[in-house]
Design a protein around this motif. Structure first.
Motif, PDB file in Angstrom:
ATOM      1  N   ALA A  60      42.078  35.738  34.265  1.00  9.54           N
ATOM      2  CA  ALA A  60      40.878  36.483  34.421  1.00  9.54           C
ATOM      3  C   ALA A  60      40.252  36.403  32.865  1.00  9.54           C
ATOM      4  N   LEU A  61      41.144  36.858  31.788  1.00 10.87           N
ATOM      5  CA  LEU A  61      40.622  36.874  30.525  1.00 10.87           C
ATOM      6  C   LEU A  61      40.193  35.484  29.803  1.00 10.87           C
ATOM      7  N   ALA A  62      41.000  34.395  30.458  1.00 12.17           N
ATOM      8  CA  ALA A  62      40.701  33.161  29.833  1.00 12.17           C
ATOM      9  C   ALA A  62      39.357  32.753  30.287  1.00 12.17           C
ATOM     10  N   ALA A  63      39.184  33.196  31.714  1.00  9.57           N
ATOM     11  CA  ALA A  63      37.824  32.749  32.356  1.00  9.57           C
ATOM     12  C   ALA A  63      36.519  33.398  31.494  1.00  9.57           C
ATOM     13  N   GLN A  90      50.601  40.474  37.699  1.00  7.11           N
ATOM     14  CA  GLN A  90      49.438  41.239  37.205  1.00  7.11           C
ATOM     15  C   GLN A  90      49.202  40.402  35.625  1.00  7.11           C
ATOM     16  N   ARG A  91      50.360  40.264  34.984  1.00  2.59           N
ATOM     17  CA  ARG A  91      50.165  39.371  33.714  1.00  2.59           C
ATOM     18  C   ARG A  91      49.622  38.028  34.040  1.00  2.59           C
ATOM     19  N   ALA A  92      49.994  37.307  35.029  1.00  2.00           N
ATOM     20  CA  ALA A  92      49.410  36.068  35.425  1.00  2.00           C
ATOM     21  C   ALA A  92      47.774  35.996  35.718  1.00  2.00           C
ATOM     22  N   GLU A  96      53.589  44.506  28.275  1.00  2.00           N
ATOM     23  CA  GLU A  96      54.781  44.720  28.783  1.00  2.00           C
ATOM     24  C   GLU A  96      54.759  45.770  30.319  1.00  2.00           C
ATOM     25  N   ARG A  97      53.935  46.445  30.288  1.00  2.00           N
ATOM     26  CA  ARG A  97      54.035  47.574  31.350  1.00  2.00           C
ATOM     27  C   ARG A  97      53.457  46.878  32.720  1.00  2.00           C
TER      28      ARG A  97
END
Length: 166
Positions: free
Chosen positions: A132-135, A125-127, A119-120
């Motif tokens: 990045a994390l999915a990859a 940045q969330r997108a 939430e911060r």
């Protein structure tokens, strides 16, 4: 290679945070289960009743080690043995209601702490983080976490088997 080093450092730093979140979420149950025992609870939560040899394989331990873990979980009321309905000569292990509650509580706590941090971040940045994390997890062979409407995802370790490239 410089970008590989920079990404590796960033992932290591993020992993410290994730380990800290994991430790905090497990702190509430540390008087009842160890981390290896919790992993066993997670496997049972994901796969349902299982034979000891399957659990040992999923956890990457020998069956005697898995049996000691199971015995402790049974004594704590978090797992139990039952006759395999498909083969009455076999015994399978399963979570009790209390064992399932522990997995759900720890998962819920971890989800809340991660959501507070996310939430911060601003929406862009969330997108970027999602992509990045999915990859990253796909490259590591880890299946995606179900969406929020699904049952709580039990903390990972969804498939204890070898990952591609390992």
């Amino acid at each position: 290679m410089d970008d590989v080093d920079a990404v590796t450092r960033a992932v290591l730093t993020a992993s410290r945070l994730l380990v800290a979140l994991s430790a905090r979420s497990l702190a509430a149950v540390e008087d009842r289960v160890t981390l290896p025992q919790f992993r066993l609870l997670v496997v049972l939560s994901l796969e349902g009743p299982a034979k000891l040899v399957v659990l040992a394989d999923r956890l990457g331990v020998n069956p005697s080690t898995a049996m000691r873990m199971v015995d402790r979980l049974i004594a704590a009321g978090l797992a139990d043995r039952q006759v395999n309905p498909d083969n009455r000569r076999e015994t399978v292990l399963r979570l009790t209601t209390e064992g399932r509650r522990i997995v759900e509580d720890v998962t819920s706590q971890r989800r809340k702490e991660i959501a507070t941090i996310v939430e911060r971040l601003d929406p862009s940045q969330r997108a970027a983080l999602i992509g990045a994390l999915a990859a990253f997890t796909e490259a590591g062979g880890e299946p995606a976490v179900p969406d929020e409407d699904s049952e709580l995802y039990p903390l990972g370790w969804s498939d204890m088997g070898p990952r591609p490239g390992r």
